[in-house]
Design an enzyme around this catalytic site. Structure first.
Site, PDB file in Angstrom:
ATOM      1  N   LEU A  85      -6.751   3.609   1.604  1.00  0.00           N
ATOM      2  CA  LEU A  85      -5.462   4.590   1.715  1.00  0.00           C
ATOM      3  C   LEU A  85      -4.752   4.399   2.858  1.00  0.00           C
ATOM      4  CD1 LEU A  85      -7.620   7.536  -0.071  1.00  0.00           C
ATOM      5  CD2 LEU A  85      -5.720   6.134  -1.049  1.00  0.00           C
ATOM      6  N   GLU A 111     -10.474   5.994  10.022  1.00  0.00           N
ATOM      7  CA  GLU A 111     -11.317   4.972  10.422  1.00  0.00           C
ATOM      8  C   GLU A 111     -12.376   4.883   8.986  1.00  0.00           C
ATOM      9  OE1 GLU A 111     -14.161   4.064  13.916  1.00  0.00           O
ATOM     10  OE2 GLU A 111     -13.048   5.805  14.132  1.00  0.00           O
ATOM     11  N   ASP A 145     -14.949   4.448   6.293  1.00  0.00           N
ATOM     12  CA  ASP A 145     -16.439   5.026   6.321  1.00  0.00           C
ATOM     13  C   ASP A 145     -16.833   5.643   7.343  1.00  0.00           C
ATOM     14  OD1 ASP A 145     -16.426   4.016   3.590  1.00  0.00           O
ATOM     15  OD2 ASP A 145     -16.876   1.901   4.328  1.00  0.00           O
ATOM     16  N   HIS A 155     -20.377   7.226  -0.049  1.00  0.00           N
ATOM     17  CA  HIS A 155     -20.684   5.597   0.562  1.00  0.00           C
ATOM     18  C   HIS A 155     -22.135   5.644   0.421  1.00  0.00           C
ATOM     19  CE1 HIS A 155     -19.903   2.181   2.836  1.00  0.00           C
ATOM     20  NE2 HIS A 155     -21.092   2.314   3.398  1.00  0.00           N
ATOM     21  N   MET A 208     -12.062   2.295  -4.955  1.00  0.00           N
ATOM     22  CA  MET A 208     -12.176   1.078  -4.115  1.00  0.00           C
ATOM     23  C   MET A 208     -11.097   0.430  -3.353  1.00  0.00           C
ATOM     24  SD  MET A 208     -15.219   0.910  -4.236  1.00  0.00           S
ATOM     25  CE  MET A 208     -16.143  -0.924  -3.778  1.00  0.00           C
ATOM     26  N   ARG A 257       1.033  -1.318   0.119  1.00  0.00           N
ATOM     27  CA  ARG A 257       0.032   0.154  -0.120  1.00  0.00           C
ATOM     28  C   ARG A 257       0.868   1.300  -0.057  1.00  0.00           C
ATOM     29  NH1 ARG A 257      -5.296  -1.368   0.504  1.00  0.00           N
ATOM     30  NH2 ARG A 257      -5.607  -3.145   1.989  1.00  0.00           N
TER      31      ARG A 257
HETATM   32  C1  GRF Z   1     -21.396   4.151  -5.905  1.00  0.00           C
HETATM   33  O1  GRF Z   1     -22.517   3.529  -5.224  1.00  0.00           O
HETATM   34  C2  GRF Z   1     -20.397   4.289  -4.739  1.00  0.00           C
HETATM   35  O2  GRF Z   1     -21.156   5.140  -3.482  1.00  0.00           O
HETATM   36  C3  GRF Z   1     -19.812   3.339  -4.323  1.00  0.00           C
HETATM   37  O3  GRF Z   1     -19.429   2.683  -5.785  1.00  0.00           O
HETATM   38  C4  GRF Z   1     -20.614   3.080  -6.448  1.00  0.00           C
HETATM   39  C5  GRF Z   1     -19.778   3.840  -7.608  1.00  0.00           C
HETATM   40  O4  GRF Z   1     -20.500   4.244  -8.757  1.00  0.00           O
HETATM   41  N1  GRF Z   1     -18.749   3.240  -3.520  1.00  0.00           N
HETATM   42  P1  GRF Z   1     -19.908   5.075  -9.895  1.00  0.00           P
HETATM   43  O5  GRF Z   1     -18.389   4.651 -10.121  1.00  0.00           O
HETATM   44  O6  GRF Z   1     -19.712   6.511  -9.457  1.00  0.00           O
HETATM   45  O7  GRF Z   1     -20.708   5.046 -10.910  1.00  0.00           O
END
Ligand code: GRF
Length: 211
Positions: A87, A137, A139, A103, A84, A61
């Protein structure tokens, strides 16, 4: 004008909502950790600079985050939009109070993955999405704005997630606009308040009450 870089990993619909909304932030670049991320194509088609930092090419990382930092440069703000990767603490500190995430749940409920499935399993009657500052922390940083979405009979994970996503596209640009306007204030408790925001007074009952 304050600048921002958007980090994505996938479809990039939130990135698109942010870029199209005229939030008052100058979107300097879109950076993805996934080379095939669909959102990159759209960003390029709009003339937004893009970069890829493929996490699979780094042993840990720390080295990934160092490369990511280099790609990001030095914008005022970082906007995570379906990014995704977790960090490192060092990276997060560098952008302390300058990094937002979206989120797909009403935090602090359903942190982590598969939020829509878990909401359906739990039988909650309202679900939604949250824009929050990123802290160490996962989310769990200070909340800026939340969008409430009723869970309907017959909802599937797909239907519910599509409904929540539409609301994400409303709340993220709004949060970014407040950020650009300098209206997000940290309270001594560590929460965030929006200066001069209109309060929403009506409660939302789901299912609707009968009179
Ligand atoms: C969204 O629901 C976001 O909240 C989640 O992943 C999804 C990503 O959608 N973490 P996009 O790539 O913005 O279309």
């Amino acid at each position: 004008m304050k600048s921002a870089v958007i980090l994505i990993s996938g479809g990039g619909s939130n990135m698109r909502a942010l870029a199209e909304a005229r939030t008052g932030l100058d979107i300097r670049a879109v950076v993805s950790n996934v080379p095939e991320a669909k959102g990159l194509e759209w960003a390029r088609s709009q003339g937004i600079a893009t970069q890829v930092v493929d996490h699979r090419k780094f042993p840990d990382r720390e080295s990934f985050d160092a490369a990511l930092l280099q790609a990001i440069g030095n914008p005022d703000y970082l906007l995570l939009a379906g990014f995704m990767r977790i960090l490192t603490a060092g990276f997060i500190e560098r952008f302390e109070r300058r990094m937002l995430n979206i989120h797909p749940s009403l935090l602090p409920a359903f942190t982590g993955l598969h939020t829509h499935r878990r909401a359906l399993e739990a039988g909650v009657k309202v679900h939604g999405c949250t824009v929050h500052f990123v802290t160490r922390e996962l989310d769990n940083g200070p909340i800026v704005i939340q969008g409430v979405v009723p869970v309907l009979p017959g909802d599937t994970e797909e239907k519910l997630s599509a409904r929540v996503l539409e609301t994400e596209h409303r709340i993220y640009p709004q949060a970014a606009r407040w950020l650009a306007q300098g209206r997000l204030r940290f309270t001594p408790r560590g929460t965030v308040e929006v200066a001069d925001a209109a309060p929403r007074m009506e409660p939302l009952l789901s299912p609707a009450e009968e009179r």
